[in-house]
Design a protein around this motif. Structure first.
Motif, PDB file in Angstrom:
ATOM      1  N   TYR A  80       1.320  -1.991   0.085  1.00 56.10           N
ATOM      2  CA  TYR A  80       0.254  -0.031  -0.176  1.00 56.10           C
ATOM      3  C   TYR A  80       0.811   1.673   0.381  1.00 56.10           C
ATOM      4  O   TYR A  80       0.620   2.359  -0.564  1.00 56.10           O
ATOM      5  CB  TYR A  80      -1.204  -0.528   1.245  1.00 56.10           C
ATOM      6  CG  TYR A  80      -2.386   0.650   1.263  1.00 56.10           C
ATOM      7  CD1 TYR A  80      -2.606   1.419   0.320  1.00 56.10           C
ATOM      8  CD2 TYR A  80      -3.197  -0.094   1.606  1.00 56.10           C
ATOM      9  CE1 TYR A  80      -4.045   2.153  -0.315  1.00 56.10           C
ATOM     10  CE2 TYR A  80      -4.505   0.107   1.530  1.00 56.10           C
ATOM     11  CZ  TYR A  80      -4.763   1.587   0.564  1.00 56.10           C
ATOM     12  OH  TYR A  80      -6.615   1.600   0.812  1.00 56.10           O
ATOM     13  N   ASN A  81       1.766   1.127   1.434  1.00 55.59           N
ATOM     14  CA  ASN A  81       2.499   2.832   1.070  1.00 55.59           C
ATOM     15  C   ASN A  81       4.029   2.238  -0.378  1.00 55.59           C
ATOM     16  O   ASN A  81       4.399   3.368  -0.898  1.00 55.59           O
ATOM     17  CB  ASN A  81       3.630   2.571   2.099  1.00 55.59           C
ATOM     18  CG  ASN A  81       2.640   2.795   3.385  1.00 55.59           C
ATOM     19  OD1 ASN A  81       2.507   3.907   4.074  1.00 55.59           O
ATOM     20  ND2 ASN A  81       2.335   1.581   3.664  1.00 55.59           N
ATOM     21  N   MET A  82       4.024   1.395  -0.698  1.00 56.89           N
ATOM     22  CA  MET A  82       5.253   1.162  -2.115  1.00 56.89           C
ATOM     23  C   MET A  82       4.592   1.174  -3.075  1.00 56.89           C
ATOM     24  O   MET A  82       5.000   1.854  -4.021  1.00 56.89           O
ATOM     25  CB  MET A  82       5.709   0.294  -1.632  1.00 56.89           C
ATOM     26  CG  MET A  82       7.070  -0.099   0.048  1.00 56.89           C
ATOM     27  SD  MET A  82       7.843  -1.478  -0.697  1.00 56.89           S
ATOM     28  CE  MET A  82       9.123  -1.846   0.718  1.00 56.89           C
ATOM     29  N   VAL A  83       3.188   1.004  -3.078  1.00 58.88           N
ATOM     30  CA  VAL A  83       2.845   1.032  -4.652  1.00 58.88           C
ATOM     31  C   VAL A  83       2.691   2.222  -5.559  1.00 58.88           C
ATOM     32  O   VAL A  83       3.236   2.173  -6.680  1.00 58.88           O
ATOM     33  CB  VAL A  83       1.663  -0.109  -4.733  1.00 58.88           C
ATOM     34  CG1 VAL A  83       0.212   0.764  -4.327  1.00 58.88           C
ATOM     35  CG2 VAL A  83       1.416  -0.294  -6.239  1.00 58.88           C
ATOM     36  N   ASP A  84       2.334   3.118  -4.967  1.00 62.02           N
ATOM     37  CA  ASP A  84       2.131   4.424  -5.616  1.00 62.02           C
ATOM     38  C   ASP A  84       3.545   4.736  -5.881  1.00 62.02           C
ATOM     39  O   ASP A  84       4.077   5.633  -7.240  1.00 62.02           O
ATOM     40  CB  ASP A  84       1.730   5.464  -4.626  1.00 62.02           C
ATOM     41  CG  ASP A  84       0.283   5.418  -3.796  1.00 62.02           C
ATOM     42  OD1 ASP A  84      -0.109   4.276  -4.460  1.00 62.02           O
ATOM     43  OD2 ASP A  84      -0.890   5.834  -3.585  1.00 62.02           O
ATOM     44  N   THR A  85       4.834   4.916  -4.891  1.00 54.19           N
ATOM     45  CA  THR A  85       6.154   5.030  -5.087  1.00 54.19           C
ATOM     46  C   THR A  85       6.684   4.827  -6.258  1.00 54.19           C
ATOM     47  O   THR A  85       7.086   5.370  -7.008  1.00 54.19           O
ATOM     48  CB  THR A  85       6.519   5.412  -4.006  1.00 54.19           C
ATOM     49  OG1 THR A  85       6.215   6.196  -2.887  1.00 54.19           O
ATOM     50  CG2 THR A  85       8.245   5.363  -4.096  1.00 54.19           C
ATOM     51  N   PHE A  86       6.149   3.015  -6.573  1.00 54.90           N
ATOM     52  CA  PHE A  86       6.941   2.617  -7.783  1.00 54.90           C
ATOM     53  C   PHE A  86       6.192   2.620  -8.572  1.00 54.90           C
ATOM     54  O   PHE A  86       6.926   3.091  -9.799  1.00 54.90           O
ATOM     55  CB  PHE A  86       6.556   0.764  -7.380  1.00 54.90           C
ATOM     56  CG  PHE A  86       6.646  -0.093  -8.517  1.00 54.90           C
ATOM     57  CD1 PHE A  86       8.463  -0.300  -8.519  1.00 54.90           C
ATOM     58  CD2 PHE A  86       5.649  -0.741  -9.389  1.00 54.90           C
ATOM     59  CE1 PHE A  86       8.789  -1.160  -9.677  1.00 54.90           C
ATOM     60  CE2 PHE A  86       5.894  -1.098 -10.321  1.00 54.90           C
ATOM     61  CZ  PHE A  86       7.062  -1.172 -10.229  1.00 54.90           C
ATOM     62  N   THR A 102      -2.043  11.879  -9.765  1.00 52.18           N
ATOM     63  CA  THR A 102      -3.816  12.152  -9.285  1.00 52.18           C
ATOM     64  C   THR A 102      -4.567  10.756  -9.401  1.00 52.18           C
ATOM     65  O   THR A 102      -4.980  10.119  -8.739  1.00 52.18           O
ATOM     66  CB  THR A 102      -4.589  12.710 -10.510  1.00 52.18           C
ATOM     67  OG1 THR A 102      -4.282  14.216 -10.540  1.00 52.18           O
ATOM     68  CG2 THR A 102      -5.725  12.804 -10.272  1.00 52.18           C
ATOM     69  N   GLY A 103      -3.617   9.812 -10.376  1.00 62.48           N
ATOM     70  CA  GLY A 103      -4.036   8.383  -9.854  1.00 62.48           C
ATOM     71  C   GLY A 103      -3.733   7.979  -9.262  1.00 62.48           C
ATOM     72  O   GLY A 103      -4.451   6.807  -8.198  1.00 62.48           O
ATOM     73  N   ALA A 104      -2.533   8.088  -8.911  1.00 59.00           N
ATOM     74  CA  ALA A 104      -2.216   6.958  -7.434  1.00 59.00           C
ATOM     75  C   ALA A 104      -2.687   7.726  -6.505  1.00 59.00           C
ATOM     76  O   ALA A 104      -3.193   6.655  -5.738  1.00 59.00           O
ATOM     77  CB  ALA A 104      -0.632   7.219  -6.878  1.00 59.00           C
ATOM     78  N   ALA A 105      -3.389   8.931  -6.199  1.00 61.75           N
ATOM     79  CA  ALA A 105      -3.898   9.011  -5.154  1.00 61.75           C
ATOM     80  C   ALA A 105      -5.550   7.964  -5.386  1.00 61.75           C
ATOM     81  O   ALA A 105      -6.159   8.394  -3.975  1.00 61.75           O
ATOM     82  CB  ALA A 105      -3.916  10.791  -4.809  1.00 61.75           C
ATOM     83  N   LEU A 106      -6.175   8.492  -6.206  1.00 62.53           N
ATOM     84  CA  LEU A 106      -7.634   7.957  -6.663  1.00 62.53           C
ATOM     85  C   LEU A 106      -7.174   6.944  -6.025  1.00 62.53           C
ATOM     86  O   LEU A 106      -8.302   5.452  -5.481  1.00 62.53           O
ATOM     87  CB  LEU A 106      -7.786   8.208  -7.896  1.00 62.53           C
ATOM     88  CG  LEU A 106      -9.249   8.187  -8.384  1.00 62.53           C
ATOM     89  CD1 LEU A 106     -10.429   8.561  -7.306  1.00 62.53           C
ATOM     90  CD2 LEU A 106      -9.639   8.425  -9.217  1.00 62.53           C
ATOM     91  N   ALA A 107      -6.386   5.245  -6.195  1.00 66.91           N
ATOM     92  CA  ALA A 107      -6.851   4.318  -6.564  1.00 66.91           C
ATOM     93  C   ALA A 107      -5.696   4.101  -5.250  1.00 66.91           C
ATOM     94  O   ALA A 107      -7.375   3.244  -4.495  1.00 66.91           O
ATOM     95  CB  ALA A 107      -5.304   3.693  -6.641  1.00 66.91           C
ATOM     96  N   THR A 108      -5.700   4.819  -3.819  1.00 64.47           N
ATOM     97  CA  THR A 108      -4.914   5.170  -2.814  1.00 64.47           C
ATOM     98  C   THR A 108      -6.787   4.910  -2.046  1.00 64.47           C
ATOM     99  O   THR A 108      -7.001   4.233  -0.689  1.00 64.47           O
ATOM    100  CB  THR A 108      -4.283   5.758  -2.123  1.00 64.47           C
ATOM    101  OG1 THR A 108      -3.224   5.723  -2.515  1.00 64.47           O
ATOM    102  CG2 THR A 108      -4.366   5.294  -0.959  1.00 64.47           C
TER     103      THR A 108
END
Length: 465
Positions: free
Chosen positions: A35-41, A195-201
């Motif tokens: 959860y914490n890594m996937v956005d950054t990746f 924006t996509g990273a935040a929306l997915a989270t």
């Protein structure tokens, strides 16, 4: 609570009970690492260090929402465990209902604050001219999803507090899996970037919330989210906030310290911020494993403390400390072998990788002992010891960390930033150990006195707690 859950707390061998409670929590936390890594990746796959830095800059702001959730999750969960131990099931319904609705209200208040003061928040967070717009795009989505973030954080802890570690893990995994699926679609395929990273989270958090509601409404639990059970009774408020607020302060200080370290790192370059952000995501593996272990321990300690079964309670604490040391050494070895490769997975930029490896090696150097502070903090929370919990909460990323990083940066530059958190962790572990020894000895004296009074003995009776 079912007979099976009562049997888990009262009759299972201590090691088996801890495995039953802690293993699903640890597995859930390991999934939560993604959860914490996937956005950054996936943001890193855009090849833009400024977007990676923006996600790192917004993470402390996101952590604030988790802090608010922990007020009701850990504060309420601690009180629920003690009420279960004393067989007061009606109070359990009232505590859980209060935690559910209060967390939603706080989520909406947070949303309003983030939207109104967004410009100031991002300025304080260290957003530069290169990262400001990316950070704003990310934070707008997080703000609108704040009620979900706060509520799912609270309810995961509440569900775990009655011994339903598997269900708490499933809730976490649902959110993480949804996030992992949506990230590449939204960030890369739909070209939405941060924006996509935040929306997915946020969608992932919403799915977790829906699952916890479903679990409680199945009526296989003593928890409740019915409005008729909602109560603002003085005992509920005082017990939830006396434990929840110190935990929240810890999370708030975590956000503040991350903002401070990001600002200091930004004084060197945006690449330093990006490298730090990647290293922090990887080190989250250590922190979340130990949080998972300690959260699995908490309901067991709270239940047996309320039941006055001090022998089982203390055995569980000892086993948890031993396990934390073994896990710490294992993770330290893996970091030394695969550290550079792990950082390089996130972004193909040599300067970012160099910074990331330096931060990572320093962070993992204290992995074998850092688990103690989480085990002892959960123990204090389970016992309802608000002052020791508060002291630990303001230590790791407050009174121990802030002077260390400010003095270290002034004297040693970037190396002061790199080694500030490990030094603060060592200090906090020492404080936690001293406080636990003091509290343990005090509890032992009280248990002996209580046993003597019950037996009507004039001679002291020594019991093992």
């Amino acid at each position: 609570m079912t007979d099976k859950k009562i049997d888990l707390f009262e009759n299972y061998p201590v090691s088996k009970a801890l495995i039953t409670l802690a293993l699903p929590t640890i597995l859930g936390m390991l999934v939560n690492v993604f959860y914490n890594m996937v956005d950054t990746f996936f943001v890193g796959q855009t090849g833009d260090p400024n977007q990676v830095a923006a996600v790192s800059l917004c993470m402390p702001i996101y952590l604030l929402l988790m802090a608010f959730g922990n007020i009701f999750g850990i504060g309420g969960g601690s009180y629920i465990s003690r009420k279960l131990g004393s067989k007061d099931y009606e109070s359990v319904k009232k505590i859980s209902s209060f935690s559910f609705y209060a967390s939603i209200i706080v989520g909406f208040i947070s949303m309003a604050m983030y939207l109104i003061f967004m410009k100031d928040i991002l300025k304080i967070s260290g957003a530069s001219q290169n990262t400001y717009q990316f950070s704003k795009d990310y934070l707008i989505i997080v703000a609108f999803g704040a009620p979900f973030v706060v509520n799912q954080m609270a309810m995961g802890q509440i569900v775990r507090s009655e011994g339903s570690s598997k269900e708490a893990m499933i809730g976490m995994m649902i959110g993480t899996i949804v996030n992992i699926i949506l990230d590449p679609i939204m960030i890369l395929y739909m070209n939405m970037g941060v924006t996509g990273a935040a929306l997915a989270t946020i969608i992932g958090n919403a799915c977790s919330t829906i699952y916890y509601i479903y679990h409680i409404l199945r009526k296989k639990s003593f928890l409740s989210i019915h409005l008729k059970d909602f109560s603002l009774h003085k005992d509920i408020l005082s017990n939830v906030f006396s434990i929840g607020i110190p935990v929240s302060i810890n999370n708030i200080l975590m956000s503040a310290s991350n903002i401070l370290i990001n600002n200091l790192a930004a004084g060197y370059s945006d690449n330093a911020v990006a490298g730090l952000g990647v290293a922090q995501r990887i080190f989250t593996l250590v922190i979340l494993v130990f949080i998972g272990l300690s959260q699995g321990l908490q309901p067991f300690v709270g239940y047996n403390f309320a039941s006055k079964n001090y022998k089982r309670m203390n055995a569980a604490i000892k086993i948890s400390c031993i396990v934390s040391v073994i896990i710490g050494f294992l993770l330290l070895g893996l970091s030394l072998i695969f550290g550079r490769l792990a950082v390089a997975v996130f972004i193909n930029n040599e300067e970012v990788i160099d910074y990331g490896v330096k931060f990572l090696v320093a962070s993992y150097s204290i992995a074998p002992i850092v688990g103690f502070q989480f085990v002892f903090m959960s123990t204090f929370q389970a016992l309802g010891k608000s002052l020791p919990s508060l002291i630990l909460s303001i230590s790791r990323q407050g009174i121990a960390f802030i002077p260390t990083i400010l003095i270290g940066t002034k004297l040693f530059g970037i190396k002061g930033i790199i080694w500030s958190q490990p030094i603060a962790d060592v200090v906090t572990v020492l404080i936690a150990t001293i406080m636990y020894i003091y509290i343990y000895r005090k509890m032992k004296r009280e248990a002996i006195k209580e046993e003597n009074n019950e037996n009507g003995n004039s001679e002291p009776v020594y019991i093992n707690v």
